[in-house]
Enzyme design. Structure first.
Site, mmCIF file in Angstrom:
data_model
loop_
_atom_site.group_PDB
_atom_site.id
_atom_site.type_symbol
_atom_site.label_atom_id
_atom_site.label_comp_id
_atom_site.label_asym_id
_atom_site.label_seq_id
_atom_site.Cartn_x
_atom_site.Cartn_y
_atom_site.Cartn_z
ATOM 1 N N GLU A 1 79.295 59.667 102.602
ATOM 2 C CA GLU A 1 79.755 58.279 102.745
ATOM 3 C C GLU A 1 78.580 57.330 102.546
ATOM 4 O O GLU A 1 77.543 57.482 103.176
ATOM 5 C CB GLU A 1 80.402 58.060 104.121
ATOM 6 C CG GLU A 1 80.825 56.629 104.388
ATOM 7 C CD GLU A 1 81.712 56.011 103.306
ATOM 8 O OE1 GLU A 1 82.784 56.564 103.031
ATOM 9 O OE2 GLU A 1 81.313 54.977 102.708
ATOM 10 N N GLY B 1 85.115 56.127 107.451
ATOM 11 C CA GLY B 1 86.519 55.735 107.647
ATOM 12 C C GLY B 1 87.038 54.931 106.471
ATOM 13 O O GLY B 1 88.248 54.760 106.316
ATOM 14 N N GLY B 2 86.128 54.395 105.653
ATOM 15 C CA GLY B 2 86.537 53.728 104.417
ATOM 16 C C GLY B 2 87.225 52.381 104.615
ATOM 17 O O GLY B 2 87.088 51.721 105.651
ATOM 18 N N THR B 3 87.987 52.004 103.615
ATOM 19 C CA THR B 3 88.587 50.668 103.540
ATOM 20 C C THR B 3 89.557 50.399 104.687
ATOM 21 O O THR B 3 89.452 49.375 105.374
ATOM 22 C CB THR B 3 89.355 50.530 102.203
ATOM 23 O OG1 THR B 3 88.495 50.905 101.137
ATOM 24 C CG2 THR B 3 89.850 49.120 102.000
ATOM 25 N N CYS B 4 90.518 51.291 104.875
ATOM 26 C CA CYS B 4 91.598 51.024 105.841
ATOM 27 C C CYS B 4 91.023 50.767 107.226
ATOM 28 O O CYS B 4 91.375 49.792 107.887
ATOM 29 C CB CYS B 4 92.563 52.208 105.860
ATOM 30 S SG CYS B 4 93.929 51.979 106.994
ATOM 31 N N HIS C 1 121.733 50.535 120.299
ATOM 32 C CA HIS C 1 121.986 49.100 120.416
ATOM 33 C C HIS C 1 121.063 48.530 121.504
ATOM 34 O O HIS C 1 120.900 49.176 122.538
ATOM 35 C CB HIS C 1 123.443 48.863 120.820
ATOM 36 C CG HIS C 1 123.724 47.433 121.163
ATOM 37 N ND1 HIS C 1 123.861 46.469 120.184
ATOM 38 C CD2 HIS C 1 123.864 46.811 122.349
ATOM 39 C CE1 HIS C 1 124.091 45.301 120.776
ATOM 40 N NE2 HIS C 1 124.102 45.481 122.086
HETATM 41 C C1 FAD Z 1 92.797 43.828 103.183
HETATM 42 C C2 FAD Z 1 93.490 45.149 102.989
HETATM 43 C C3 FAD Z 1 94.602 45.447 103.755
HETATM 44 C C4 FAD Z 1 95.248 46.666 103.585
HETATM 45 N N1 FAD Z 1 96.343 46.929 104.352
HETATM 46 C C5 FAD Z 1 96.994 48.097 104.192
HETATM 47 C C6 FAD Z 1 98.124 48.408 104.987
HETATM 48 O O1 FAD Z 1 98.526 47.631 105.843
HETATM 49 N N2 FAD Z 1 98.749 49.596 104.796
HETATM 50 C C7 FAD Z 1 98.310 50.488 103.848
HETATM 51 O O2 FAD Z 1 98.914 51.560 103.705
HETATM 52 N N3 FAD Z 1 97.234 50.219 103.070
HETATM 53 C C8 FAD Z 1 96.575 49.052 103.234
HETATM 54 N N4 FAD Z 1 95.472 48.793 102.466
HETATM 55 C C9 FAD Z 1 95.057 49.776 101.467
HETATM 56 C C10 FAD Z 1 94.264 50.919 102.115
HETATM 57 O O3 FAD Z 1 93.165 50.410 102.822
HETATM 58 C C11 FAD Z 1 93.787 51.883 101.051
HETATM 59 O O4 FAD Z 1 94.890 52.270 100.260
HETATM 60 C C12 FAD Z 1 93.181 53.120 101.655
HETATM 61 O O5 FAD Z 1 92.065 52.809 102.451
HETATM 62 C C13 FAD Z 1 92.762 54.048 100.506
HETATM 63 O O6 FAD Z 1 92.030 55.066 101.018
HETATM 64 P P1 FAD Z 1 91.161 55.994 100.098
HETATM 65 O O7 FAD Z 1 91.241 57.326 100.743
HETATM 66 O O8 FAD Z 1 91.558 55.915 98.686
HETATM 67 O O9 FAD Z 1 89.651 55.426 100.146
HETATM 68 P P2 FAD Z 1 88.948 54.247 100.899
HETATM 69 O O10 FAD Z 1 89.534 53.987 102.218
HETATM 70 O O11 FAD Z 1 88.811 53.105 99.965
HETATM 71 O O12 FAD Z 1 87.502 54.864 101.168
HETATM 72 C C14 FAD Z 1 86.645 55.274 100.133
HETATM 73 C C15 FAD Z 1 85.265 55.490 100.733
HETATM 74 O O13 FAD Z 1 84.431 56.071 99.749
HETATM 75 C C16 FAD Z 1 83.143 55.511 99.863
HETATM 76 N N5 FAD Z 1 82.434 55.691 98.592
HETATM 77 C C17 FAD Z 1 82.732 55.119 97.407
HETATM 78 N N6 FAD Z 1 81.891 55.563 96.454
HETATM 79 C C18 FAD Z 1 81.046 56.434 97.060
HETATM 80 C C19 FAD Z 1 79.958 57.223 96.593
HETATM 81 N N7 FAD Z 1 79.603 57.217 95.312
HETATM 82 N N8 FAD Z 1 79.297 57.980 97.490
HETATM 83 C C20 FAD Z 1 79.669 58.006 98.812
HETATM 84 N N9 FAD Z 1 80.696 57.281 99.287
HETATM 85 C C21 FAD Z 1 81.387 56.513 98.426
HETATM 86 C C22 FAD Z 1 83.419 54.061 100.197
HETATM 87 O O14 FAD Z 1 82.285 53.460 100.798
HETATM 88 C C23 FAD Z 1 84.592 54.189 101.155
HETATM 89 O O15 FAD Z 1 84.147 54.277 102.476
HETATM 90 C C24 FAD Z 1 94.778 47.592 102.630
HETATM 91 C C25 FAD Z 1 93.646 47.306 101.870
HETATM 92 C C26 FAD Z 1 93.004 46.102 102.042
HETATM 93 C C27 FAD Z 1 91.792 45.801 101.213
#
Ligand code: FAD
Length: 459
Positions: free
Chosen positions: A34, A39-42, A441
């Site tokens: 990472e 934990g990434g985006t979500c 209900h």
């Molecule tokens: C504002 C917002 C609101 C959202 N709300 C919702 C919601 O309510 N419900 C829903 O289902 N989805 C929602 N989403 C979408 C959801 O967050 C994503 O679909 C989900 O996080 C995708 O997960 P993922 O496993 O693809 O990777 P991500 O969660 O994107 O994680 C990828 C990880 O890989 C890491 N990474 C990237 N490149 C490298 C590299 N070269 N080396 C090491 N690490 C790397 C990144 O830093 C990141 O931590 C939302 C998104 C946003 C932006």
């Protein structure tokens, strides 16, 4: 010296951590990488923080409308944005710590913080270390797209990620992009007290939905005081005293909208540009999403792509389902495929839009005989009791097979109620499996059997 693993996972999004733990439990020595926040985006800048902020915005909305319910608040309802952000940060930190502890303590999993890059189809470099594995899983997700419009580089714009650092109230927030992320921020900031204008290039917001759904959501947000500028063209940004000006037309007046801050919410790009994919020979499409087959294998044997980066889903639940598909195929000899998945998602405005399967226009485009049912939320007891009667529920059924083709529920608790429809669709059962079931209900889901009892041919 090259460190050898059985599996390497790049990214700790919604698929990677669960897969790492599963692979390690099956006896495979697994490294997970990472580069930013675990934990990434979500967890850090997506679902969890936005839904936490939406909860604060709803608390403000309910407080302002308390009088209608006989709850009197003497004085103004004020928003403490620093506290709003602090609450969001605390909840995000809990989730972030949860994933971190999980990975750090999982036997057989090595968590490495740093940017991973392919050096060959079997090797990844990270922080000067060289890792090798016969199986590599890409879970690198995406980032906010920043279009190359004139002036974008000259103004201090925000993205959904930048919005997470805000602990003040923008006076006038201009949101470019009238889709899911943009609309959630629009309602949230309006409820916090900002003026909000949504600028959309298409003739309507959430253009992938049926026109009726787009119109209902727009009307609902307009009632809260959000302004919309549709069919915007010639988009350009300029700096202004104390803010930003967004040019929305070359001909029609007003040609520009002045605001204090601008949020760009115009889609997401996959994190594949800096992954060294060329060194591994992994193919992407024109937009940079990794090409995968129905079991999420890339064109290079031994390399898979899961989550947003493969363009087959853009949600936490699709990324997690990608993990389930890969784990089932690799470890359980249980053939699961992406094409088995039903399309489901929600737009978390208040009330939310919950969707499953096809829209009405998609059903019409197939030309097949279909039945449709529609019910206004004003008929739903739960909605009336809460004085939240905006929206409607619509369902589409195949006239021959009696299977549900799709549904759009726009209304209070729609994001929960839709699951009875999702489950019957996934079980490949006819709609009568719901219409003959007794529901509790007074709930929103209680009216779904009634809705299904009112089907008429789709004209
Ligand atoms: C504002 C917002 C609101 C959202 N709300 C919702 C919601 O309510 N419900 C829903 O289902 N989805 C929602 N989403 C979408 C959801 O967050 C994503 O679909 C989900 O996080 C995708 O997960 P993922 O496993 O693809 O990777 P991500 O969660 O994107 O994680 C990828 C990880 O890989 C890491 N990474 C990237 N490149 C490298 C590299 N070269 N080396 C090491 N690490 C790397 C990144 O830093 C990141 O931590 C939302 C998104 C946003 C932006």
């Amino acid at each position: 010296m090259t460190e050898r693993f059985d599996a390497i996972i790049i990214g700790t999004g919604q698929a990677g951590p669960a897969l790492a733990v599963r692979l390690a439990a099956a006896g495979r020595k697994t490294a997970i990488l990472e580069r930013k926040r675990i934990g990434g985006t979500c967890v850090n800048v997506g679902c969890i923080p936005t839904k936490t902020l939406i909860a604060s915005a709803r608390a403000a909305h309910v407080a302002r409308n308390g009088r209608d319910f006989g709850v009197v608040i003497d004085g103004d309802v004020r928003i403490d944005m620093a506290r709003v952000k602090a609450r969001k940060d605390e909840i995000v930190a809990q989730s972030n710590r949860g994933v971190t502890n999980w990975l750090e303590n999982a036997p057989g999993v090595t968590l490495i913080e740093g940017h991973g890059r392919f050096e060959s189809p079997r090797t990844i470099s990270v922080n000067g270390r060289m890792l090798e594995a016969p199986e590599i899983f890409i879970n690198t997700g995406g980032r906010p797209a920043v279009p190359k419009w004139e002036g974008v580089g000259d103004v201090p714009f925000l993205t959904s990620t930048g919005m997470m650092d805000i602990d003040f109230l923008p006076e006038h927030l201009i949101i470019v992009g009238g889709s899911y992320i943009g609309l959630e921020f629009a309602q949230m900031y309006r409820r916090f007290g900002s003026r909000v204008t949504v600028v959309e290039m298409a003739p309507r917001i959430v253009a992938r939905e049926d026109a009726e759904v787009s119109a209902a959501i727009q009307a609902m947000l307009e009632r809260e005081g959000i302004a919309f500028r549709l069919k915007a063209e010639c988009l350009r940004m300029d700096k202004r005293d104390g803010g930003v000006s967004v040019h929305v037309s070359c001909e029609e007046e007003p040609r520009e909208i002045p605001g204090s801050h601008v949020l760009l919410a115009v889609g997401r790009d996959p994190n594949t540009h800096d992954l060294g994919l060329d060194r591994a020979g992994v193919a992407t499409n024109a937009r940079g999403f990794i090409d995968v087959d129905d079991e999420l294998r890339t064109n290079v044997p031994g390399i898979w792509a899961l989550g947003d980066v493969n363009g087959r889903g853009a949600f936490t639940h699709t990324a997690y389902n990608d993990y389930e598909i890969v784990a089932a195929n690799l470890l359980d000899q249980d053939r699961r495929r992406v094409s088995d998945r039903t399309t489901v998602y929600a737009l978390f405005t208040d009330p939310p839009l919950a969707r499953v399967g096809m829209t009405e226009s998609e059903v019409r485009a197939t030309g097949r005989p279909a039945l449709a049912g529609k019910m206004m939320m004003a008929r739903v007891g739960r909605a009336r009791e809460r004085s939240e009667t905006q929206g409607f529920m619509q369902v589409l059924v195949d006239a021959e097979t009696k299977r549900i083709l799709g549904a759009a529920l726009l209304g209070i608790e729609a994001d929960e109620a839709i699951h009875c429809i999702i489950d019957v669709m996934a079980a490949r059962q006819p709609y009568t499996a719901i219409s003959r079931t007794v529901h509790i209900h007074p709930t929103v889901a209680e009216l779904i059997p009634t809705l299904l009892g009112s089907l008429l041919p789709l004209q």
